[in-house]
Motif scaffolding. Structure first.
Motif, PDB file in Angstrom:
ATOM      1  N   ASP A 449       0.865  -1.177   0.000  1.00 20.58           N
ATOM      2  CA  ASP A 449       0.000   0.000   0.000  1.00 20.58           C
ATOM      3  C   ASP A 449       0.902   1.229   0.000  1.00 20.58           C
ATOM      4  O   ASP A 449       1.782   1.356   0.858  1.00 20.58           O
ATOM      5  N   TYR A 450       0.712   2.112  -0.966  1.00 19.25           N
ATOM      6  CA  TYR A 450       1.616   3.258  -1.070  1.00 19.25           C
ATOM      7  C   TYR A 450       0.851   4.578  -1.008  1.00 19.25           C
ATOM      8  O   TYR A 450      -0.356   4.651  -1.288  1.00 19.25           O
ATOM      9  N   THR A 451       1.585   5.628  -0.637  1.00 20.67           N
ATOM     10  CA  THR A 451       1.080   6.998  -0.706  1.00 20.67           C
ATOM     11  C   THR A 451       2.158   7.857  -1.343  1.00 20.67           C
ATOM     12  O   THR A 451       3.355   7.587  -1.216  1.00 20.67           O
ATOM     13  N   SER A 452       1.725   8.880  -2.026  1.00 22.34           N
ATOM     14  CA  SER A 452       2.667   9.839  -2.618  1.00 22.34           C
ATOM     15  C   SER A 452       2.159  11.247  -2.353  1.00 22.34           C
ATOM     16  O   SER A 452       0.955  11.460  -2.192  1.00 22.34           O
ATOM     17  N   GLU A 453       3.121  12.176  -2.286  1.00 19.63           N
ATOM     18  CA  GLU A 453       2.778  13.574  -2.032  1.00 19.63           C
ATOM     19  C   GLU A 453       3.191  14.405  -3.234  1.00 19.63           C
ATOM     20  O   GLU A 453       4.340  14.356  -3.672  1.00 19.63           O
ATOM     21  N   THR A 454       2.248  15.186  -3.788  1.00 20.51           N
ATOM     22  CA  THR A 454       2.527  16.095  -4.891  1.00 20.51           C
ATOM     23  C   THR A 454       1.934  17.442  -4.537  1.00 20.51           C
ATOM     24  O   THR A 454       1.205  17.571  -3.545  1.00 20.51           O
ATOM     25  N   PRO A 455       2.230  18.488  -5.332  1.00 19.14           N
ATOM     26  CA  PRO A 455       1.605  19.784  -5.069  1.00 19.14           C
ATOM     27  C   PRO A 455       0.085  19.732  -5.081  1.00 19.14           C
ATOM     28  O   PRO A 455      -0.577  20.607  -4.523  1.00 19.14           O
ATOM     29  N   ALA A 456      -0.483  18.675  -5.709  1.00 19.37           N
ATOM     30  CA  ALA A 456      -1.940  18.553  -5.757  1.00 19.37           C
ATOM     31  C   ALA A 456      -2.504  17.880  -4.518  1.00 19.37           C
ATOM     32  O   ALA A 456      -3.714  17.783  -4.343  1.00 19.37           O
ATOM     33  N   GLY A 457      -1.608  17.400  -3.620  1.00 19.06           N
ATOM     34  CA  GLY A 457      -2.063  16.739  -2.409  1.00 19.06           C
ATOM     35  C   GLY A 457      -1.618  15.298  -2.330  1.00 19.06           C
ATOM     36  O   GLY A 457      -0.817  14.810  -3.134  1.00 19.06           O
ATOM     37  N   SER A 458      -2.165  14.580  -1.328  1.00 19.44           N
ATOM     38  CA  SER A 458      -1.790  13.190  -1.094  1.00 19.44           C
ATOM     39  C   SER A 458      -2.636  12.252  -1.954  1.00 19.44           C
ATOM     40  O   SER A 458      -3.814  12.502  -2.197  1.00 19.44           O
ATOM     41  N   SER A 459      -1.988  11.185  -2.428  1.00 24.64           N
ATOM     42  CA  SER A 459      -2.683  10.200  -3.246  1.00 24.64           C
ATOM     43  C   SER A 459      -2.091   8.839  -2.910  1.00 24.64           C
ATOM     44  O   SER A 459      -1.064   8.737  -2.241  1.00 24.64           O
ATOM     45  N   GLY A 460      -2.738   7.770  -3.344  1.00 30.79           N
ATOM     46  CA  GLY A 460      -2.223   6.447  -3.031  1.00 30.79           C
ATOM     47  C   GLY A 460      -2.834   5.371  -3.885  1.00 30.79           C
ATOM     48  O   GLY A 460      -3.660   5.620  -4.762  1.00 30.79           O
ATOM     49  N   GLY A 461      -2.393   4.144  -3.622  1.00 31.48           N
ATOM     50  CA  GLY A 461      -2.882   3.014  -4.387  1.00 31.48           C
ATOM     51  C   GLY A 461      -2.171   1.751  -3.942  1.00 31.48           C
ATOM     52  O   GLY A 461      -1.635   1.670  -2.838  1.00 31.48           O
ATOM     53  N   VAL A 462      -2.131   0.771  -4.831  1.00 26.23           N
ATOM     54  CA  VAL A 462      -1.544  -0.524  -4.521  1.00 26.23           C
ATOM     55  C   VAL A 462      -0.422  -0.814  -5.521  1.00 26.23           C
ATOM     56  O   VAL A 462      -0.589  -0.657  -6.732  1.00 26.23           O
ATOM     57  N   LEU A 463       0.712  -1.238  -4.983  1.00 28.22           N
ATOM     58  CA  LEU A 463       1.857  -1.660  -5.786  1.00 28.22           C
ATOM     59  C   LEU A 463       2.022  -3.158  -5.598  1.00 28.22           C
ATOM     60  O   LEU A 463       2.174  -3.633  -4.470  1.00 28.22           O
ATOM     61  N   GLU A 464       1.966  -3.914  -6.667  1.00 32.20           N
ATOM     62  CA  GLU A 464       2.125  -5.369  -6.598  1.00 32.20           C
ATOM     63  C   GLU A 464       3.425  -5.753  -7.281  1.00 32.20           C
ATOM     64  O   GLU A 464       3.663  -5.409  -8.439  1.00 32.20           O
ATOM     65  N   ILE A 465       4.281  -6.468  -6.571  1.00 33.09           N
ATOM     66  CA  ILE A 465       5.565  -6.918  -7.111  1.00 33.09           C
ATOM     67  C   ILE A 465       5.590  -8.446  -7.087  1.00 33.09           C
ATOM     68  O   ILE A 465       5.337  -9.071  -6.054  1.00 33.09           O
ATOM     69  N   VAL A 466       5.883  -9.027  -8.234  1.00 32.12           N
ATOM     70  CA  VAL A 466       5.897 -10.490  -8.381  1.00 32.12           C
ATOM     71  C   VAL A 466       7.312 -10.936  -8.716  1.00 32.12           C
ATOM     72  O   VAL A 466       7.947 -10.395  -9.628  1.00 32.12           O
ATOM     73  N   LYS A 467       7.815 -11.923  -7.977  1.00 26.73           N
ATOM     74  CA  LYS A 467       9.143 -12.481  -8.263  1.00 26.73           C
ATOM     75  C   LYS A 467       9.016 -13.562  -9.325  1.00 26.73           C
ATOM     76  O   LYS A 467       8.231 -14.505  -9.176  1.00 26.73           O
ATOM     77  N   ASP A 468       9.780 -13.403 -10.403  1.00 32.74           N
ATOM     78  CA  ASP A 468       9.731 -14.345 -11.516  1.00 32.74           C
ATOM     79  C   ASP A 468      11.144 -14.858 -11.751  1.00 32.74           C
ATOM     80  O   ASP A 468      11.907 -14.268 -12.507  1.00 32.74           O
ATOM     81  N   GLY A 469      11.507 -15.952 -11.074  1.00 29.65           N
ATOM     82  CA  GLY A 469      12.889 -16.423 -11.128  1.00 29.65           C
ATOM     83  C   GLY A 469      13.790 -15.445 -10.399  1.00 29.65           C
ATOM     84  O   GLY A 469      13.585 -15.149  -9.227  1.00 29.65           O
ATOM     85  N   SER A 470      14.769 -14.895 -11.125  1.00 26.81           N
ATOM     86  CA  SER A 470      15.643 -13.883 -10.524  1.00 26.81           C
ATOM     87  C   SER A 470      15.179 -12.475 -10.862  1.00 26.81           C
ATOM     88  O   SER A 470      15.808 -11.491 -10.452  1.00 26.81           O
ATOM     89  N   ASP A 471      14.083 -12.361 -11.614  1.00 29.58           N
ATOM     90  CA  ASP A 471      13.567 -11.059 -12.031  1.00 29.58           C
ATOM     91  C   ASP A 471      12.286 -10.720 -11.278  1.00 29.58           C
ATOM     92  O   ASP A 471      11.710 -11.554 -10.568  1.00 29.58           O
TER      93      ASP A 471
END
Length: 553
Positions: A449-471
């Protein structure tokens, strides 16, 4: 996440068709360790910037509500580096075509390498890859030096900033001269070059005097003002110095003799060994620019134990010369000669290695930083606007992952004229470690779960990371710039080096295809980094790993 940025950018686009100006001109880098000047201890502080100028530095600044905040908790900030001379982005002008009646004993000035009217700005391209390399090494301001003969032309001081800005700080800052003779014509020797320089200087003074008489007295013949004499006026008036490239002890003494005889301001550069002339230079109070290059040690490493006695004697001389070369900066420091650095002919990627080698051979860290900043600013006459981090000066800074001269320190950001340039950093392998993945126990696969701050205000969403072998692969959800809820974008170029995680993703917004870069440090189940969009700047990006949603493949 990008909605507000696109809205603000549409406002900029009314006066900037490229749509690539800063989205905000005011921001604060908070809670970083700031070294405001050489010799000053680093303290936790905030740097406030507006319109490319530092508005304040301190631990308890009152930040305007409209200021964009960038977290700098784990970072170290130093004044931006300044090179006293560089050939990065410089091209050599074409040689003039010789006329049929060319006389090598009396060549025209341009044929003899005498072109003081030329400006380095006419030979310079800020888009050259060498300029980007120089900035990546931490340099924010450079004195660009024209290529040419005995009097090549005039240098200029430029910012290594955004291609969308006017980066020339000052034109005609020094006259670039050397003892390089003209091939196959006069002056072809160092003695001839000295005589010719003296002749040009004295004739310029005479021309100036006669021009004054012509303007004030009737009946006086009009003096002939040639392009050479006209361009030399700034030198004889003391408005700009002569930056003499002197590559030997004899040439240094010749340059000093000319300066003493004629009275011009002088900067010396180009010498490798100052031991026999350091006292003379100090007595003349002449500033020095030394090369940010150390000699290659291949010949030292190639020495064989079973070499002959004569080979060993030769090796001993080579080793002595090599070790002496490494101590030149320390020699100048010990003698009390304030010096700056030049990067002419230097590979930018080797700069920090060269500085650290000089430090290992006696140069103090304070003197090294001064040569990169305050000393060179003083030599170039720009101390009022550059060299330190303080209110009213240009927002030029180097931001590193550790104290600047620490073994594993890397330059993560360079700020030039208020623009932030981001560079990838990688975990360095410790000496003696095996060639094993440096990621250790760092875990990034999963749903964040992530949040980011920009001049327009706070925003967020979901970051999904999948391990595929060594990548690694994955996706990220974000606010649709069109305003219609959430969208998902694939992440790419995912890299995990040590604790440093970085990735990119693309998004279409406001008629533009944008690439967003994210990079930061993973600590346990937390990620603290920055989100960068080339057209808009960098913004805080924080994420927390959701332990109940683990992505595997």
């Amino acid at each position: 996440m990008l909605t507000g940025l696109i809205v603000n950018n549409s406002l900029w686009a009314q006066s900037d068709p490229s749509g690539k100006k800063r989205v905000t001109s005011q921001y604060a880098i908070t809670n970083a360790t700031v070294f405001t000047a050489p010799g000053k201890a680093g303290t936790k502080a905030t740097v406030l910037i507006k319109d490319g100028v530092i508005q304040g530095v301190g631990a308890s600044l009152n930040l305007p509500k409209e200021a964009q905040v960038i977290a700098g908790d784990s970072l170290f900030i130093y004044p931006g580096f300044i090179t006293g001379g560089t050939d990065a982005g410089i091209t050599r002008p074409a040689d003039p075509e010789r006329p049929q009646d060319f006389d090598s004993s009396k060549p025209g000035d341009e044929f003899a390498g005498i072109t003081p009217w030329r400006s380095a700005t006419d030979q310079f391209s800020g888009a050259a890859s060498q300029v980007e390399d120089l900035r990546k090494a931490g340099f924010t301001i450079a004195q660009i030096v024209p290529d040419g003969g005995m009097i090549a032309g005039k240098s200029a001081i430029v910012l290594l900033g955004s291609e969308y800005s006017t980066n020339v700080l000052k034109s005609n800052t020094a006259l670039a001269a050397s003892f390089r003779g003209a091939r196959g014509m006069y002056p072809g020797t160092a003695v001839g070059v000295m005589a010719k320089f003296r002749d040009i200087y004295q004739n310029t003074k005479l021309t100036q005097k006669n021009s004054g008489l012509f303007q004030s007295t009737s009946g006086v013949s009009r003096p002939e003002v040639t392009p050479t004499y006209d361009a030399m006026m700034e030198v004889i008036d003391g408005q700009i110095p002569v930056m003499y490239t002197a590559t030997s002890e004899l040439e240094v003494r010749r340059a000093l003799a000319l300066q003493k005889e004629l009275g011009f301001k002088l900067i010396l550069t180009g010498l490798d060994d100052y031991a026999t002339v350091v006292d003379v230079i100090k007595a003349a109070n002449v500033p020095v620019l030394i090369s940010l290059e150390v000699p290659d040690d291949k010949a030292i490493k190639a020495q064989k134990d079973d070499a002959s006695e004569s080979a060993k004697a030769q090796y001993s001389r080579v080793k002595e010369a090599y070790e002496n070369a490494l101590k030149q900066a320390a020699l100048l420091e010990d003698a009390g000669v304030a010096f700056g650095f030049t990067t002419v002919g230097v590979k930018a990627g080797d700069v920090m290695k060269a500085i650290n080698t000089m430090i290992e051979n006696g140069l103090s860290e304070d003197a090294a930083l001064a040569a990169l900043t305050t000393n060179t600013a003083s030599i170039l006459g720009i101390s009022r606007i550059a060299g330190t981090i303080e209110k009213g000066k240009l927002a030029n800074m180097v931001i590193s992952t550790d104290s600047l001269f620490a073994e594993d320190s890397q330059i993560k950001h360079v700020v030039v004229d208020g623009y932030i340039f981001d560079y990838e950093t990688k975990a360095k392998k410790k000496k003696g470690s095996s060639d094993v993945s440096a990621t250790g126990d760092v875990k990034v696969a999963g749903t964040w779960d992530y949040t980011s701050e920009t001049p327009a205000g706070s925003s967020g969403g979901v970051l999904e990371i999948v391990k595929d072998g060594s990548d690694y692969t994955g996706s990220i959800t974000l606010d649709d710039p069109s305003g219609s809820g959430k969208i998902k974008s694939d992440i790419k170029d995912v890299s995990l080096e040590g604790k440093t995680l970085s990735f990119k993703f693309d998004v279409a917004a406001g008629g533009m295809n944008l690439t967003v870069s994210v990079s930061g440090e993973v600590e346990g189940e937390s990620f603290d980094g920055t989100m960068s969009v080339a057209q808009f700047g960098s913004f805080p990006f924080k994420a927390t790993l959701n332990p109940t949603l683990i992505a595997t493949k």
